[in-house]
Design an enzyme around this catalytic site. Structure first.
Site, PDB file in Angstrom:
ATOM      1  N   LYS A 159      63.675  10.706 108.237  1.00  0.00           N
ATOM      2  CA  LYS A 159      63.827  12.101 107.834  1.00  0.00           C
ATOM      3  C   LYS A 159      65.089  12.267 106.997  1.00  0.00           C
ATOM      4  CE  LYS A 159      61.289  14.384 111.512  1.00  0.00           C
ATOM      5  NZ  LYS A 159      61.308  15.494 112.460  1.00  0.00           N
ATOM      6  N   ARG A 201      55.204  25.733 121.027  1.00  0.00           N
ATOM      7  CA  ARG A 201      55.161  27.079 120.461  1.00  0.00           C
ATOM      8  C   ARG A 201      53.731  27.572 120.317  1.00  0.00           C
ATOM      9  NH1 ARG A 201      58.301  25.195 115.287  1.00  0.00           N
ATOM     10  NH2 ARG A 201      56.748  23.631 115.700  1.00  0.00           N
ATOM     11  N   SER A 260      62.949  24.615 113.208  1.00  0.00           N
ATOM     12  CA  SER A 260      64.129  24.249 112.424  1.00  0.00           C
ATOM     13  C   SER A 260      63.819  24.303 110.933  1.00  0.00           C
ATOM     14  CB  SER A 260      64.609  22.850 112.810  1.00  0.00           C
ATOM     15  OG  SER A 260      65.066  22.833 114.141  1.00  0.00           O
ATOM     16  N   HIS A 293      64.776  26.328 120.814  1.00  0.00           N
ATOM     17  CA  HIS A 293      65.341  25.171 121.522  1.00  0.00           C
ATOM     18  C   HIS A 293      66.206  25.640 122.694  1.00  0.00           C
ATOM     19  CE1 HIS A 293      65.022  23.023 117.420  1.00  0.00           C
ATOM     20  NE2 HIS A 293      64.087  22.521 118.201  1.00  0.00           N
TER      21      HIS A 293
END
Length: 162
Positions: free
Chosen positions: A41, A90, A128, A17
């Site tokens: 979440k 990514r 994460s 990030h």
């Protein structure tokens, strides 16, 4: 002045990030890092904690602002009167999901553009979720998250165990 919004959960912020934030800060006049408050979440960190960590790791960047939002990204982007969203990628698996979201956002708001930025190859494995799993099993998170927030993350893990 070109402003871009970099949205995400940032639960917690990673070196990947930070890589995107740093590079976006060089390309754009202003970068708004927007923490999504997603009630679907079960985050490790509250929105306030995620904002605090992001502020800790970006304080040297005068053109980076930390904010948070609820609801649709396109509504937030319009509220901020911005027309560009930046998303970090990514791997090809990220592209598929992010492309779907970008096309949905374009359908909802044709005036908002999404720009994809590849993360540094050194961070291409990093998420994460990986950080949370490593820290949950007392693994070393050095090199995975910015140094300024390593202790903060470990303290949070320790407080959750009590």
């Amino acid at each position: 002045m070109k402003t871009v919004i970099y949205p995400g959960s940032f639960d917690p912020p990673t070196n990947g990030h930070l890589d995107i934030i740093q590079r976006a800060a060089r390309v754009f006049d202003k970068v708004i890092v927007a923490v999504l408050n997603n009630p679907e979440k079960n985050p490790m960190f509250t929105v306030a904690e995620r904002r605090k960590m992001l502020e800790m790791i970006t304080k040297e960047y005068a053109n980076v602002e930390i904010d948070d939002f609820n609801g649709l990204l396109v509504d937030y982007v319009r509220e901020k009167q911005v027309s560009i969203v930046i998303k970090g990628l990514r791997a090809i698996s990220d592209f598929e999901n992010e492309m779907q979201m970008a096309l949905t956002n374009r359908k909802l708001a044709p005036d908002i553009e999404t720009i994809f930025m590849m993360t540094n190859h050194k961070c291409s494995f990093l998420s994460s979720s990986v950080v949370k799993e490593v820290v949950a099993f007392d693994g070393c998170i050095e090199g995975l998250v910015p140094e300024q927030i390593q202790d903060y993350i470990i303290e949070k893990r320790n407080s959750q165990r009590k």
